[in-house]
Design a protein around this motif. Structure first.
Motif, PDB file in Angstrom:
ATOM      1  N   TRP A  19      -8.134   2.586   0.462  1.00  0.00           N
ATOM      2  CA  TRP A  19      -7.419   2.312   1.705  1.00  0.00           C
ATOM      3  C   TRP A  19      -7.907   3.319   2.733  1.00  0.00           C
ATOM      4  N   LEU A  22       0.825  -1.207   0.000  1.00  0.00           N
ATOM      5  CA  LEU A  22       0.000   0.000   0.000  1.00  0.00           C
ATOM      6  C   LEU A  22       0.863   1.262   0.000  1.00  0.00           C
ATOM      7  N   ARG A  77      -4.464   1.826   7.259  1.00  0.00           N
ATOM      8  CA  ARG A  77      -3.068   1.382   7.149  1.00  0.00           C
ATOM      9  C   ARG A  77      -2.656   0.460   8.297  1.00  0.00           C
TER      10      ARG A  77
HETATM   11  S1  FES Z   1      -5.830   0.160   4.968  1.00  0.00           S
HETATM   12 FE1  FES Z   1      -5.462  -1.968   5.079  1.00  0.00          FE
HETATM   13  S2  FES Z   1      -7.031  -2.651   6.424  1.00  0.00           S
HETATM   14 FE2  FES Z   1      -7.276  -0.460   6.470  1.00  0.00          FE
END
Ligand code: FES
Ligand code: SF4
Lengths: 139, 247
Positions: free
Chosen positions: B54, B36, B57
Motif C-alpha cells: 500500500w 487496508l 491510502r
Molecule cells: S493505497 Fe490504495 S490506491 Fe494507494
C-alpha cells in the motif's frame, strides 16, 4: 551480473494458482458471458433451420408440408423456444455492446451510449413491425 | 453495531509452507475504516509478519489491490462497515503469482506495457522554439478517461482470458495504448496496431466485460478494446481495398 536477478532467497517459490474448469460458475457476470458465447450455437441453428425451410419450399408443396409437420414435432418446438431465448440474449448483449465499440459524433458532440443503444432497439422494433405486417398482411 | 470484525487473511510464507493458508484476525470496526486500515491494524498491533502493499491510502497509487470477498478491490477504498458483520475474506489478487501473503508479482504486466509504447510518439519532434503542442478541450476529452489508469491490476485479476492465457496483453495495457492513439499529439498508432493486432492483443479479448466493472478509475478498458477492434478491422479492410498511397 548474469541471468535473472534473485530478489530474495525464495524468489523461485512464487505460488501459482490454477484456474478451475468451473471458473465461470463463480460469478454471475462470468456465467452470463459463457451463456452468450453458447448462444452463437443457437444462432447457427436458426440459420440451418431457415435453410432447411428454404429447401423445402423450393421442393414444392408436399415437401413443405412435411417440413411443417417436422417443425411442429415437440422436440423441434422445444429446441426452437430455447434457441429463441438464446438468440434474444445474443441480440440484447450485442446491442448493449455496440455503443462501447462505436463513438458516434453529431456536430462535434459525442452521442451518449444510451442513445446509440436506443436507436438500435428502435430499429429492431421497426423491422419486427414490418415483418409482422408482412405476415399478417399476407394472411 | 458490533465493535469488531473478523478478517480472514490468506497467508503464504514460502520459507515454511508450500501452499497458502488462512489466518483470522479480529480488528476494530472503525466507522471510517477501510480494509487496508484493518490490515495495517493487524500489522501494527497483532502480527507484524503479515505482508501487503500500500502507499497512498487514497486510490491514487494503485498498489493496494487485493481480492475482498471474491471481488478485486482497492483495499483503501473498500470500507469495513460495508462488509459488516463479516467475516471479510482478504486474498491476493487473482491471476498473478503470489510472492508472499497478499503480495503478487506483476512483472508480466510491467514487461508487456512498453511493447505498446505508452508515450507520445512523433515522427518528427517539433523544436522547442515552436512552442508546445496545443490541444482543444474536445481533443483532451477523447483520451482523458483512459489516462486515469493507475496500473492497479484489478482488471487483470478480473479477466478470465488473462487467467487462462497469460500471453494475453490484458485490459490496462490495451487501454493505455488507446490513450495515446486517441491523443491528437501522437503519431504512433500504426506501430501500436502492429503489436496489438496479434492474437494475444485485442483479438484475445472475448468481451467478458469484468475489467470495466471492477476498474476503480472509470477507465472502461473493455470499451477501449472493442473500439480498438473496430479500428483494426477498418484498417485491415482499407489495406485490402485501397492502394497504398490512399491509406
Ligand atoms: S493505497 Fe490504495 S490506491 Fe494507494
Ligand atoms: S484499467 Fe482500471 S482496473 Fe485496470 S489497471 Fe487501470 S485503473 Fe486499474
Amino acid at each position: 551480473m548474469s541471468g535473472h536477478p534473485a530478489y530474495t532467497e525464495f524468489h523461485p517459490r512464487w505460488y501459482r494458482r490454477q484456474m478451475s474448469t468451473w471458473w465461470w460458475l463463480g460469478k454471475r457476470a462470468y456465467l452470463v458471458f459463457i451463456l452468450r458465447e453458447l448462444s452463437s450455437v443457437f444462432v447457427a441453428w436458426f440459420v440451418v433451420f431457415g435453410l432447411l425451410m428454404l429447401r423445402a419450399v423450393g421442393q414444392g408443396d408436399g415437401q413443405y408440408q412435411r417440413f411443417l409437420d417436422w417443425a411442429a414435432s415437440p422436440w423441434v418446438v422445444v429446441v426452437n423456444v430455447v434457441a429463441l431465448l438464446f438468440v434474444l440474449l445474443h441480440a440484447i448483449t450485442w446491442f448493449n455492446l455496440a455503443p462501447k465499440a462505436m463513438v458516434v459524433r453529431l456536430r462535434g458532440q459525442r452521442v451518449p451510449g444510451s442513445l446509440v443503444a436506443a436507436s438500435q432497439y428502435a430499429g429492431w422494433v421497426v423491422l419486427s413491425a414490418f415483418v409482422i405486417w408482412l405476415l399478417v398482411g399476407a394472411g | 453495531m458490533a465493535d469488531s470484525i473478523t478478517l480472514q487473511v490468506t497467508r503464504y510464507r514460502p520459507e515454511e509452507e508450500s501452499e497458502p493458508t488462512i489466518q483470522e484476525y479480529d480488528v476494530p470496526l472503525g466507522r471510517q475504516w477501510s480494509v487496508l486500515d484493518g490490515l495495517n491494524y493487524v500489522k501494527d498491533q497483532i502480527d507484524g509478519t503479515l505482508s501487503f502493499r500500500w502507499s497512498c491510502r487514497m486510490g491514487i497509487c494503485g498498489s493496494c489491490g487485493m481480492t475482498v470477498n471474491g471481488e478485486p478491490k482497492l483495499t483503501c477504498g473498500a470500507f469495513l462497515t460495508d462488509y459488516a458483520p463479516g467475516p471479510v475474506r482478504v486474498e491476493p489478487l487473482a491471476n498473478f503469482p503470489v510472492i508472499r501473503d497478499l503480495v503478487v508479482e506483476i512483472g508480466d504486466f510491467i514487461r508487456k506495457l512498453p511493447s505498446v509504447q505508452p508515450w507520445i510518439v512523433r515522427e518528427e519532434e517539433r523544436p522547442v522554439s515552436e512552442g508546445e503542442y496545443l490541444q482543444t478541450p474536445e481533443e483532451l476529452d477523447d483520451y482523458q478517461q483512459y489516462s486515469m489508469c493507475i496500473n492497479c491490476m484489478l482488471c487483470y485479476a478480473a479477466c478470465p482470458v488473462y487467467g487462462l492465457d497469460p500471453e494475453f496483453m490484458g485490459p490496462a495495457a490495451i487501454a493505455l495504448a488507446q490513450r495515446y492513439n486517441l491523443d491528437s499529439r501522437d503519431e504512433g498508432s500504426r506501430e501500436r496496431l502492429d503489436v496489438l493486432i496479434e492474437h494475444e492483443g485485442i483479438w484475445g479479448c472475448t468481451f467478458v466485460g469484468e475489467c470495466t466493472a471492477v476498474c476503480p478509475k472509470g477507465v472502461d478498458p473493455a470499451g477501449a478494446i472493442q473500439r480498438y477492434k473496430l479500428t483494426a478491422a477498418t484498417e485491415t479492410l482499407k489495406s485490402f481495398l485501397l492502394p497504398r498511397g490512399a491509406r
